[in-house]
Scaffold this active site. Sequence first.
Site, PDB file in Angstrom:
ATOM      1  N   GLN A   1     -45.542 -22.403  25.494  1.00 54.31           N
ATOM      2  CA  GLN A   1     -45.104 -22.442  24.165  1.00 54.31           C
ATOM      3  C   GLN A   1     -43.974 -22.702  24.199  1.00 54.31           C
ATOM      4  OE1 GLN A   1     -46.627 -21.590  21.015  1.00 54.31           O
ATOM      5  NE2 GLN A   1     -46.270 -23.449  19.631  1.00 54.31           N
TER       6      GLN A   1
ATOM      7  N   GLU B   1     -53.385 -25.169  17.434  1.00 53.44           N
ATOM      8  CA  GLU B   1     -52.511 -23.628  17.198  1.00 53.44           C
ATOM      9  C   GLU B   1     -53.277 -22.697  16.266  1.00 53.44           C
ATOM     10  OE1 GLU B   1     -48.712 -22.922  16.673  1.00 53.44           O
ATOM     11  OE2 GLU B   1     -48.667 -21.042  17.780  1.00 53.44           O
TER      12      GLU B   1
ATOM     13  N   GLU C   1     -47.147 -16.492   4.450  1.00 56.37           N
ATOM     14  CA  GLU C   1     -46.574 -17.486   3.735  1.00 56.37           C
ATOM     15  C   GLU C   1     -47.167 -18.464   3.953  1.00 56.37           C
ATOM     16  OE1 GLU C   1     -45.540 -14.757   5.017  1.00 56.37           O
ATOM     17  OE2 GLU C   1     -45.127 -13.071   3.564  1.00 56.37           O
TER      18      GLU C   1
HETATM   19  C1  FAD Z   1     -46.689 -12.168  18.664  1.00 60.39           C
HETATM   20  C2  FAD Z   1     -46.652 -13.727  18.497  1.00 60.39           C
HETATM   21  C3  FAD Z   1     -46.031 -15.113  19.756  1.00 60.39           C
HETATM   22  C4  FAD Z   1     -45.107 -15.938  19.258  1.00 60.39           C
HETATM   23  N1  FAD Z   1     -46.002 -16.634  20.447  1.00 60.39           N
HETATM   24  C5  FAD Z   1     -44.690 -17.826  20.643  1.00 60.39           C
HETATM   25  C6  FAD Z   1     -44.782 -19.326  21.417  1.00 60.39           C
HETATM   26  O1  FAD Z   1     -45.313 -18.288  22.892  1.00 60.39           O
HETATM   27  N2  FAD Z   1     -44.234 -20.074  20.839  1.00 60.39           N
HETATM   28  C7  FAD Z   1     -43.173 -19.929  20.484  1.00 60.39           C
HETATM   29  O2  FAD Z   1     -43.244 -20.970  19.819  1.00 60.39           O
HETATM   30  N3  FAD Z   1     -43.200 -19.015  18.858  1.00 60.39           N
HETATM   31  C8  FAD Z   1     -44.060 -17.910  19.493  1.00 60.39           C
HETATM   32  N4  FAD Z   1     -43.955 -17.304  18.617  1.00 60.39           N
HETATM   33  C9  FAD Z   1     -42.611 -16.891  17.272  1.00 60.39           C
HETATM   34  C10 FAD Z   1     -43.415 -17.724  15.743  1.00 60.39           C
HETATM   35  O3  FAD Z   1     -44.669 -18.794  15.872  1.00 60.39           O
HETATM   36  C11 FAD Z   1     -42.693 -17.252  14.571  1.00 60.39           C
HETATM   37  O4  FAD Z   1     -42.394 -15.999  14.774  1.00 60.39           O
HETATM   38  C12 FAD Z   1     -42.431 -17.677  13.127  1.00 60.39           C
HETATM   39  O5  FAD Z   1     -43.374 -19.447  13.143  1.00 60.39           O
HETATM   40  C13 FAD Z   1     -42.044 -16.852  12.541  1.00 60.39           C
HETATM   41  O6  FAD Z   1     -40.672 -17.450  12.590  1.00 60.39           O
HETATM   42  P1  FAD Z   1     -39.083 -16.407  12.409  1.00 60.39           P
HETATM   43  O7  FAD Z   1     -40.110 -15.555  13.255  1.00 60.39           O
HETATM   44  O8  FAD Z   1     -38.481 -17.221  12.504  1.00 60.39           O
HETATM   45  O9  FAD Z   1     -39.906 -15.841  10.845  1.00 60.39           O
HETATM   46  P2  FAD Z   1     -38.578 -16.792   9.610  1.00 60.39           P
HETATM   47  O10 FAD Z   1     -39.337 -17.771   9.492  1.00 60.39           O
HETATM   48  O11 FAD Z   1     -37.400 -16.569   9.632  1.00 60.39           O
HETATM   49  O12 FAD Z   1     -40.071 -15.973   8.595  1.00 60.39           O
HETATM   50  C14 FAD Z   1     -39.024 -14.948   8.121  1.00 60.39           C
HETATM   51  C15 FAD Z   1     -39.612 -14.083   6.936  1.00 60.39           C
HETATM   52  O13 FAD Z   1     -39.558 -15.128   5.284  1.00 60.39           O
HETATM   53  C16 FAD Z   1     -41.452 -16.617   5.333  1.00 60.39           C
HETATM   54  N5  FAD Z   1     -40.773 -17.203   4.827  1.00 60.39           N
HETATM   55  C17 FAD Z   1     -39.869 -18.436   5.764  1.00 60.39           C
HETATM   56  N6  FAD Z   1     -39.914 -20.052   5.512  1.00 60.39           N
HETATM   57  C18 FAD Z   1     -40.866 -19.414   4.021  1.00 60.39           C
HETATM   58  C19 FAD Z   1     -40.991 -20.227   2.860  1.00 60.39           C
HETATM   59  N7  FAD Z   1     -40.881 -21.530   2.890  1.00 60.39           N
HETATM   60  N8  FAD Z   1     -41.912 -19.563   1.940  1.00 60.39           N
HETATM   61  C20 FAD Z   1     -42.112 -18.532   1.488  1.00 60.39           C
HETATM   62  N9  FAD Z   1     -41.852 -17.484   3.089  1.00 60.39           N
HETATM   63  C21 FAD Z   1     -41.062 -17.992   3.966  1.00 60.39           C
HETATM   64  C22 FAD Z   1     -42.089 -15.856   6.320  1.00 60.39           C
HETATM   65  O14 FAD Z   1     -42.897 -16.224   5.932  1.00 60.39           O
HETATM   66  C23 FAD Z   1     -41.181 -14.398   6.984  1.00 60.39           C
HETATM   67  O15 FAD Z   1     -42.061 -13.583   6.086  1.00 60.39           O
HETATM   68  C24 FAD Z   1     -45.493 -15.713  18.581  1.00 60.39           C
HETATM   69  C25 FAD Z   1     -44.816 -14.785  17.241  1.00 60.39           C
HETATM   70  C26 FAD Z   1     -45.078 -14.021  17.625  1.00 60.39           C
HETATM   71  C27 FAD Z   1     -45.191 -12.345  16.599  1.00 60.39           C
END
Ligand code: FAD
Length: 414
Positions: A133, A251, A380
């Site tokens: 994905q 998912e 969150e």
């Molecule tokens: C083990 C693992 C496997 C993964 N596998 C995949 C995969 O196969 N394919 C893929 O596409 N992605 C994958 N991901 C990515 C995952 O979907 C993202 O890491 C996740 O959606 C969070 O995005 P970010 O890391 O950019 O954090 P951010 O979105 O930048 O968030 C940073 C912090 O801000 C908080 N925050 C952000 N927006 C808000 C809001 N509106 N209200 C309150 N708090 C908020 C978040 O909760 C977090 O604490 C994976 C992640 C992990 C850890």
Amino acid sequence: MDFDDTPQEAAFRAKARAWLEQHAKPRDPNAIAPNLLGERESADVIQKAKDWQATKFDAGWACLTWPKEYGGQGLGRLEAVVWGQEEGKFETPPNIYGIGHGMLGPTLMAHGSEEQKQKYIREMARGQVVWCQLFSEPDAGSDLAGLRTSAVKDGGDWVLNGQKIWSTGAHFCDWGMIVTRTDPNAAKHAGLTYFIVDMHAKGVEVRPIKQINGGSGFNEVFFTDVRVPDANRLGAVGDGWRVAITTLMNERVAIGAGGGAGRYRDLIKLAQETRRNGRPAIEDSAVRQKLADFYIQSKGLQFTSYRTLSALSRGATPGPEGAIGKAVGAPMGQEMAHFALELQGAMGAVADAAIAPQDAVWQEMYLGTPGLRIAGGTDEILKNIIAERVLRLPPEIRVDKDRPFREIPTGSVK
Ligand SMILES: Cc1cc2nc3c(=O)[nH]c(=O)nc-3n(C[C@H](O)[C@H](O)[C@H](O)COP(=O)(O)OP(=O)(O)OC[C@H]3O[C@@H](n4cnc5c(N)ncnc54)[C@H](O)[C@@H]3O)c2cc1C
């Protein structure tokens, strides 16, 4: 839901068990649940997983809920649960199809053309090719609709440029499902288009990311002038958000409770085997109270997931309530791992499976569970979903929702 098998379910369970007994080795019921967080898939492990999937498919035990015409068995969710329970009692290779079978298959089924379904779904079920994905980007995680990987039409192809990140399994996958921006002049949710991309195509570069637990389960993926035929588009141009929502809803169900659910038995065993102040730790009332808390949470999760399964088996589609399991289960898993390390005392710092209690599964879990609180929606974001879409509380203010995407300010250097 009736917790006892109906006569049909009992017969199905017996049939599944008989087949498994012929093809796999039973797991020792007293053994510690295997560690699933390591994500250290060697070529050998991947091959074993593919062989097991093909054996199951050829015997009619793969993708049980999928329609027969696409290689499934046309069975209900409850049969799939019964199968999962029985398969879990046997020693089998790790499941490398969670994303493909749990999320992308259902998306193909819902949005694919007949030609795409015929081309990909049966092959996906047999598992000789694996799917990943490609959604998240450095600037688009929780706010997925902020993604910038572009797709520009050129003749019968689309040309993709940009970067994805955290793409689980991309280093051993053959196909990926990708969301791209096809119209920067449209509002951010409107200008997206969803594609199937060949991971071996020219211009796709996969770079594994090293994790704290030593594994490299996920990757950065770079796209440089990657050509994708229009036939690989899933859904209409500009309708990628709707298609992506199908993936995300599945998912939540596929990830389920994550982390802690089902582990409390191992924790009780650890408390029985570990000594504290000269006595087994389980005799300490503070330890017993903590164990009782985990037991109650685990049971709550189990019954919530039964409720979801009952609704799905009656034909409901996965809804926002799927967020509850992970919102509770992932933090619980992390707390359980923390508590288990405390129980182990100095041994809690030892990661060597040969000498640490219970093969160091808790040490591994301690390092892996923070990721589970992020993957598939952070704590969150799940709470926001529950607040807005289950409890119907006022939504977050979204000032950029209706602005053309190219006008939305960004802190990144482009
Ligand atoms: C083990 C693992 C496997 C993964 N596998 C995949 C995969 O196969 N394919 C893929 O596409 N992605 C994958 N991901 C990515 C995952 O979907 C993202 O890491 C996740 O959606 C969070 O995005 P970010 O890391 O950019 O954090 P951010 O979105 O930048 O968030 C940073 C912090 O801000 C908080 N925050 C952000 N927006 C808000 C809001 N509106 N209200 C309150 N708090 C908020 C978040 O909760 C977090 O604490 C994976 C992640 C992990 C850890």
